[in-house]
Scaffold this active site. Structure first.
Site, PDB file in Angstrom:
ATOM      1  N   LYS A   1       0.849  -1.190   0.000  1.00  0.00           N
ATOM      2  CA  LYS A   1       0.000   0.000   0.000  1.00  0.00           C
ATOM      3  C   LYS A   1       0.882   1.237   0.000  1.00  0.00           C
ATOM      4  CE  LYS A   1      -2.418   1.383   3.644  1.00  0.00           C
ATOM      5  NZ  LYS A   1      -3.454   1.434   4.687  1.00  0.00           N
TER       6      LYS A   1
ATOM      7  N   ARG B   1     -10.737  -2.283   6.563  1.00  0.00           N
ATOM      8  CA  ARG B   1      -9.875  -3.198   7.324  1.00  0.00           C
ATOM      9  C   ARG B   1      -9.649  -2.679   8.731  1.00  0.00           C
ATOM     10  NH1 ARG B   1      -5.221  -0.294   9.140  1.00  0.00           N
ATOM     11  NH2 ARG B   1      -3.555  -0.229   7.575  1.00  0.00           N
TER      12      ARG B   1
ATOM     13  N   GLN C   1     -13.406   7.256   9.473  1.00  0.00           N
ATOM     14  CA  GLN C   1     -13.327   5.916  10.040  1.00  0.00           C
ATOM     15  C   GLN C   1     -14.569   5.510  10.837  1.00  0.00           C
ATOM     16  OE1 GLN C   1     -11.011   3.659   9.609  1.00  0.00           O
ATOM     17  NE2 GLN C   1      -9.437   4.837   8.593  1.00  0.00           N
TER      18      GLN C   1
ATOM     19  N   ASP D   1     -18.339  14.619  18.253  1.00  0.00           N
ATOM     20  CA  ASP D   1     -17.405  15.266  17.336  1.00  0.00           C
ATOM     21  C   ASP D   1     -17.569  16.773  17.477  1.00  0.00           C
ATOM     22  OD1 ASP D   1     -15.847  14.182  14.535  1.00  0.00           O
ATOM     23  OD2 ASP D   1     -16.287  16.314  14.644  1.00  0.00           O
TER      24      ASP D   1
ATOM     25  N   GLY E   1      -7.024   6.183  16.744  1.00  0.00           N
ATOM     26  CA  GLY E   1      -6.618   7.444  16.142  1.00  0.00           C
ATOM     27  C   GLY E   1      -5.124   7.671  16.044  1.00  0.00           C
ATOM     28  N   ALA E   2      -4.368   7.180  17.009  1.00  0.00           N
ATOM     29  CA  ALA E   2      -2.926   7.468  17.034  1.00  0.00           C
ATOM     30  C   ALA E   2      -2.198   6.665  15.959  1.00  0.00           C
ATOM     31  CB  ALA E   2      -2.351   7.165  18.406  1.00  0.00           C
TER      32      ALA E   2
ATOM     33  N   LYS F   1       0.794  11.562  18.972  1.00  0.00           N
ATOM     34  CA  LYS F   1      -0.664  11.470  19.046  1.00  0.00           C
ATOM     35  C   LYS F   1      -1.064  10.676  20.295  1.00  0.00           C
ATOM     36  CE  LYS F   1      -1.768  12.068  14.176  1.00  0.00           C
ATOM     37  NZ  LYS F   1      -2.519  11.538  13.011  1.00  0.00           N
TER      38      LYS F   1
ATOM     39  N   SER G   1      -4.416   0.204  18.295  1.00  0.00           N
ATOM     40  CA  SER G   1      -4.278  -0.230  16.905  1.00  0.00           C
ATOM     41  C   SER G   1      -3.516   0.808  16.094  1.00  0.00           C
ATOM     42  CB  SER G   1      -5.662  -0.451  16.286  1.00  0.00           C
ATOM     43  OG  SER G   1      -5.575  -0.669  14.898  1.00  0.00           O
TER      44      SER G   1
END
Length: 330
Positions: A71, A115, A143, A164, A223-224, A229, A296
């Site tokens: 990718k 994914r 996401q 948000d 998010g990180a 982050k 993740s």
């Protein structure tokens, strides 16, 4: 052999969650067994354009199938405001491991969205309470949709709270899912109090604290993806059972990277990698677990596994545009 060209619409059509979740489990298991080849993600920094390119190659042998690909993805922060383009775009090349024939060139952005959701679903299935019916989402960006779609595949989600800073994003999210779930806008605290919570923001100052989180909540910290982050406060991480996808990536650029670099967290504060749980080396959720967290960062093997699912489905459905990339046709 021809190559399939699969645009975002075709990728989305063929990225079905049930097989994707199964493929993510296969990929995590193969990683734990040592049946993958996955060089470190490489970066080309382009500060003059406020952007970078990242290459993510991998091969995995899942037993019943194997796959290879790469990718090529970017993060260009000026794109939306100056060019009307997405911040993140990606292209996936999916190849036959035996012959190296490029079987498909496909949109990598839609592939990544799906994914990533599927990976969160694997972690949720192993770490969340069985009767989880409420889900919070902090960050209603690109996401968010697939987080809900994937996690609702493995848990009987009924109520959804989305938070948000952008009210338009919240409205779009609610419009998309109000016919499937009881969904409403809420604060980060209300989202974090749910049975399952996915955080999908790019923040560097934590926005979810220990006091916000329910005593049996499972959090997917998605998010990180770069050093600095940090979505969850240090005391929350210290008070939880923390599972990561990859030690090197998570300590460098995952949710734990900031407190790890500061010496606040160490190896004793990390329960293990998700692959260890998938193959049964370590148990997932046990009766006396409280808060669980999945950190993740996203692995190249996940992209390859997802590309395998999408290619096989698109090929079977006669989707996409077939062309002679290698010029081998008579």
């Amino acid at each position: 052999m021809d190559t399939l060209l699969l645009d975002a619409t075709v990728v989305e059509k063929n990225a079905r969650m049930d097989p994707l979740i199964g493929a993510m489990e296969d990929a995590f298991a193969a990683y734990e067994r040592g049946d993958v080849r996955m060089p470190a993600k490489s970066y080309i920094d382009l500060p003059q354009y406020e952007g970078d390119f990242r290459s993510m190659p991998a091969y995995l042998d899942a037993g019943d199938w194997d796959a290879a690909g790469i990718k090529w993805v970017n993060v260009h922060t000026r794109n939306p405001s100056e060019y009307g383009l997405p911040t993140v775009m990606g292209t996936m090349i999916y190849s036959d491991p035996e012959t190296a024939v490029p079987l498909a060139i496909m949109d990598g952005t839609e592939l990544t969205r799906n994914r990533t959701g599927a990976a969160a679903a694997v972690a949720t299935d192993h770490l969340a309470v069985e009767d989880a019916r409420s889900m919070g989402i902090v960050g209603a960006g690109a996401q968010a949709d697939t987080q809900l779609e994937a996690i609702a595949t493995v848990r009987p989600i009924e109520e959804v709270v989305v938070s948000d800073l952008d009210e338009d994003r919240i409205e779009q999210f609610i419009d998309a899912f109000e016919n499937q779930f009881s969904v409403r806008a809420g604060t980060p605290a209300e989202a974090a109090a749910c049975d399952v919570c996915s955080t999908v923001t790019p923040v560097k100052d934590p926005i979810v604290t220990r006091e916000m989180v329910g005593d049996r909540t499972h959090i997917n910290a998605m998010g990180a993806d770069a050093a600095g982050k940090h979505e969850l406060t240090d005391d929350l991480l210290l008070d939880a059972k923390v599972v990561i996808d990859d030690f090197e990536q998570c300590t460098h650029s995952g949710e734990i990277n900031v407190p790890w670099s500061a010496g606040i967290l160490d190896e004793g504060d990390v329960y293990g990698e998700i692959g260890e749980i998938v193959v049964g080396k370590k148990p997932g959720r046990i009766e006396d677990d409280g808060i669980t967290i999945f950190d993740s960062t996203g692995l190249a093997i996940q992209d390859v596994a997802a590309a395998h699912v999408v290619y096989e489905a698109a090929h079977a459905n006669d989707d996409g545009h077939s062309f002679d990339l290698l010029g081998l046709s008579e």
